[in-house]
Design an enzyme around this catalytic site. Structure first.
Site: not given
Ligand code: CP
Length: 322
Positions: A119, A149, A241, A281, A309
């Site tokens: 990430r 995602q 989001d 998300c 996920r």
């Protein structure tokens, strides 16, 4: 009443390689790749923990420059479920490449582990990792896209609807990494996508143009607009989001003002089709991008997505790691 059939303890998985060695962006995947991820995820989800032979003795490095709940837990648990293990490296205090080059990090890791989830703030760091290693690199979110995602989002929609083809997904809010990944994935799967943002916060023009080109091939519509009412009208699902992503904390106050008219509330949901799904998300800020009522209401599938996920990323791991 008839008894349900017992679970096959070892249903067959087609784990032949995907057309891509890494998962950096769903735009690089074929439609068939995405469908294969979904097929493996469905089998793994049905069988729960019966696949501990798939990645036995395989190791995953997880390097995170930003906070995470879902991505971190689901990759770690996913490796355990498949018989492997994960090693986490918290990189929040020093970005990748600051202590030693990204190339050297890649060259070291490939001697110890079989895959990397990272990430990062900068997408090009992921590309550099992938360029310098022969093991798969998986994007756990970058400033450009959030492919794991989007795969979980569309897997969830396919569970709810049967087929996502010809449906309309409306994304309301910042044209950010999650939005880009949804656009990339929607056009591959034949889902119409509408993105509604305030002026100046639309998705990256390169992403939109590329998606429009793919959309012509798949008979899909990509619509970019600024009017939330028009965006919500007749949609099959509404997605939002956070208004300020990680790294944009100093813009929160300004963005809260600019995005106020883009909150997903019951009135917006009522413009969509009856029974339309609400998606996010997570993490969510109730009272900002979504009201408490919508977030916790009957149309919300946010926790189904979070569960998926795990299943979808297990499929990605099983298909990429050798
Ligand atoms: N949606 C998502 O990626 O969650 P985390 O930031 O908690 O990993």
């Amino acid at each position: 009443m008839s008894q349900p059939a017992p679970l096959d303890p070892s249903p067959k998985l087609d784990l032949s390689p995907l057309s891509v060695p890494d998962l950096l962006c769903t735009s690089a995947m074929t439609t068939r790749d995405i469908e294969r991820v979904f097929a493996v995820a469905r089998t793994l989800k049905a069988g729960r923990t019966v696949h501990t032979d798939v990645l036995r003795h395989k190791r995953l490095a997880m390097i995170f420059e930003k906070d995470s709940l879902r991505t971190r837990f689901t990759f770690d648990i996913g490796m355990q479920d498949l018989g492997g293990s994960a090693v986490f490296m918290d990189h929040r205090d020093a970005r990748l490449g600051s202590r030693e080059s990204v190339k050297d990090v890649a060259k070291n890791l490939e001697r110890w582990v079989h895959g990397i989830v990272a990430r990062t703030f900068k997408h090009k760091v992921l590309e550099e990792l992938a360029m310098h290693t022969g093991i798969p690199v998986i994007n756990g979110l970058s400033d450009f896209v959030h492919p794991c995602q989007a795969l979980s989002d569309f897997f969830t929609l396919s569970e709810k609807w049967g087929s996502v083809k010809g449906r309309t997904l409306t994304y309301v809010g910042d044209g950010n990494n999650t939005c880009h990944a949804l656009i990339h994935t929607a056009v591959k799967l034949g889902t119409n996508i509408r993105v509604c943002s305030p002026e100046g916060y639309e998705p990256n023009a390169r992403v939109v143009n590329e998606a429009m080109r793919v959309a012509q091939e798949t008979g899909t519509e990509v619509t970019i607009l600024n009017d939330p009412d028009a965006a919500a009208d007749g949609a099959d699902a509404i997605y939002t989001d956070v208004w300020a992503s990680m790294g944009q904390e100093d813009e929160i106050e300004e963005r809260n003002g600019i995005f106020a008219a883009y909150q997903v509330d019951e009135e917006m949901m009522a413009r969509a089709k009856q029974g339309a799904l609400f998606m996010h998300c997570l993490p969510a800020h109730r009272g900002w991008e979504v009201t408490q009522e919508v977030m916790d209401g009957p149309q919300s599938v946010v926790y189904d997505i979070a569960e998926n996920r795990l299943h979808v990323q297990k499929a990605v791991l099983a298909l990429l790691i050798r």
